[in-house]
Design a protein around this motif. Structure first.
Motif, PDB file in Angstrom:
ATOM      1  N   ALA A  48      32.462  67.022  59.530  1.00 42.47           N
ATOM      2  CA  ALA A  48      31.759  67.504  60.723  1.00 42.47           C
ATOM      3  C   ALA A  48      32.686  68.351  61.595  1.00 42.47           C
ATOM      4  O   ALA A  48      32.279  69.402  62.104  1.00 42.47           O
ATOM      5  CB  ALA A  48      31.197  66.327  61.520  1.00 42.47           C
ATOM      6  N   ARG A  49      33.915  67.908  61.746  1.00 40.58           N
ATOM      7  CA  ARG A  49      34.878  68.677  62.557  1.00 40.58           C
ATOM      8  C   ARG A  49      35.206  70.018  61.899  1.00 40.58           C
ATOM      9  O   ARG A  49      35.328  71.037  62.564  1.00 40.58           O
ATOM     10  CB  ARG A  49      36.161  67.875  62.791  1.00 40.58           C
ATOM     11  N   LEU A  50      35.349  70.017  60.584  1.00 44.96           N
ATOM     12  CA  LEU A  50      35.610  71.274  59.870  1.00 44.96           C
ATOM     13  C   LEU A  50      34.416  72.219  59.976  1.00 44.96           C
ATOM     14  O   LEU A  50      34.587  73.433  60.119  1.00 44.96           O
ATOM     15  CB  LEU A  50      35.957  71.002  58.406  1.00 44.96           C
ATOM     16  N   ASP A  51      33.202  71.670  59.917  1.00 46.87           N
ATOM     17  CA  ASP A  51      32.002  72.490  60.102  1.00 46.87           C
ATOM     18  C   ASP A  51      32.006  73.121  61.498  1.00 46.87           C
ATOM     19  O   ASP A  51      31.683  74.304  61.654  1.00 46.87           O
ATOM     20  CB  ASP A  51      30.730  71.660  59.920  1.00 46.87           C
ATOM     21  N   GLU A  52      32.377  72.343  62.503  1.00 47.50           N
ATOM     22  CA  GLU A  52      32.458  72.867  63.876  1.00 47.50           C
ATOM     23  C   GLU A  52      33.491  73.986  63.965  1.00 47.50           C
ATOM     24  O   GLU A  52      33.244  75.021  64.591  1.00 47.50           O
ATOM     25  CB  GLU A  52      32.839  71.750  64.861  1.00 47.50           C
ATOM     26  N   LEU A  53      34.643  73.767  63.351  1.00 43.50           N
ATOM     27  CA  LEU A  53      35.700  74.784  63.357  1.00 43.50           C
ATOM     28  C   LEU A  53      35.207  76.056  62.673  1.00 43.50           C
ATOM     29  O   LEU A  53      35.353  77.158  63.202  1.00 43.50           O
ATOM     30  CB  LEU A  53      36.953  74.249  62.661  1.00 43.50           C
ATOM     31  N   ARG A  54      34.606  75.905  61.497  1.00 48.89           N
ATOM     32  CA  ARG A  54      34.078  77.062  60.775  1.00 48.89           C
ATOM     33  C   ARG A  54      33.062  77.818  61.626  1.00 48.89           C
ATOM     34  O   ARG A  54      33.117  79.050  61.738  1.00 48.89           O
ATOM     35  CB  ARG A  54      33.430  76.605  59.473  1.00 48.89           C
ATOM     36  N   ASP A  55      32.147  77.093  62.247  1.00 47.45           N
ATOM     37  CA  ASP A  55      31.113  77.743  63.056  1.00 47.45           C
ATOM     38  C   ASP A  55      31.711  78.478  64.246  1.00 47.45           C
ATOM     39  O   ASP A  55      31.287  79.586  64.581  1.00 47.45           O
ATOM     40  CB  ASP A  55      30.078  76.713  63.518  1.00 47.45           C
TER      41      ASP A  55
END
Length: 148
Positions: free
Chosen positions: A135-142
């Motif tokens: 979830a944190r990596l998805d946030e970073l990517r976004d």
């Protein structure tokens, strides 16, 4: 040069290197697992998308994988040669090419079913920590995507 600048420029302090090296390690873990399916990692990603949504256009696939269609075309062609995917013109719009799983491509989903669990074991994380990390990596990517 002051200490803060030197510290900021140390390789071990770089988020980009942590992501890059983790990605390399992940690919090395996947490689022998995917060899049993006769897939490369990019082919596996395409299969994951098609197992979710068979019959999508190549353009939609590119958007989902955040990849240029030119980079995906040779990978799609290899999947076709392997008999896992076929391209068909859309019946609604002949200009569009849809990607469809063959029977062999559909059957492969069952074979690939244990991969996520094997990756979880290799990560040595518990499922909750893995979900939080993702979830944190998805946030970073976004967040980064917004800058492009």
């Amino acid at each position: 040069m002051d200490k803060q600048i030197r510290d900021n420029l140390k390789l071990d302090n770089q988020l980009c290197f942590a992501l890059y090296s983790a990605s390399l390690a992940m690919n090395k873990i996947y490689k022998p697992l995917l060899q049993g399916l006769d897939l490369t990692y990019p082919q596996y990603l395409i299969m994951l998308v098609l197992w979710e949504e068979d019959g999508i256009t190549a353009t939609t696939l590119g958007k989902k994988l955040m990849q240029d269609l030119g980079a995906l075309s040779p990978v799609i062609k290899r999947l076709e040669v392997q008999g896992l995917v076929e391209r068909r013109r859309s019946q609604e719009d002949e200009r569009k090419i849809e990607l469809h799983l063959t029977a062999a491509g559909k059957a492969m989903q069952q074979q690939a079913g244990s991969l996520p669990e094997q990756i979880l074991c290799a990560s040595e994380l518990n499922i909750d920590d893995l979900k939080t990390l993702k979830a944190r990596l998805d946030e970073l990517r976004d967040s980064l995507q917004k800058q492009l």
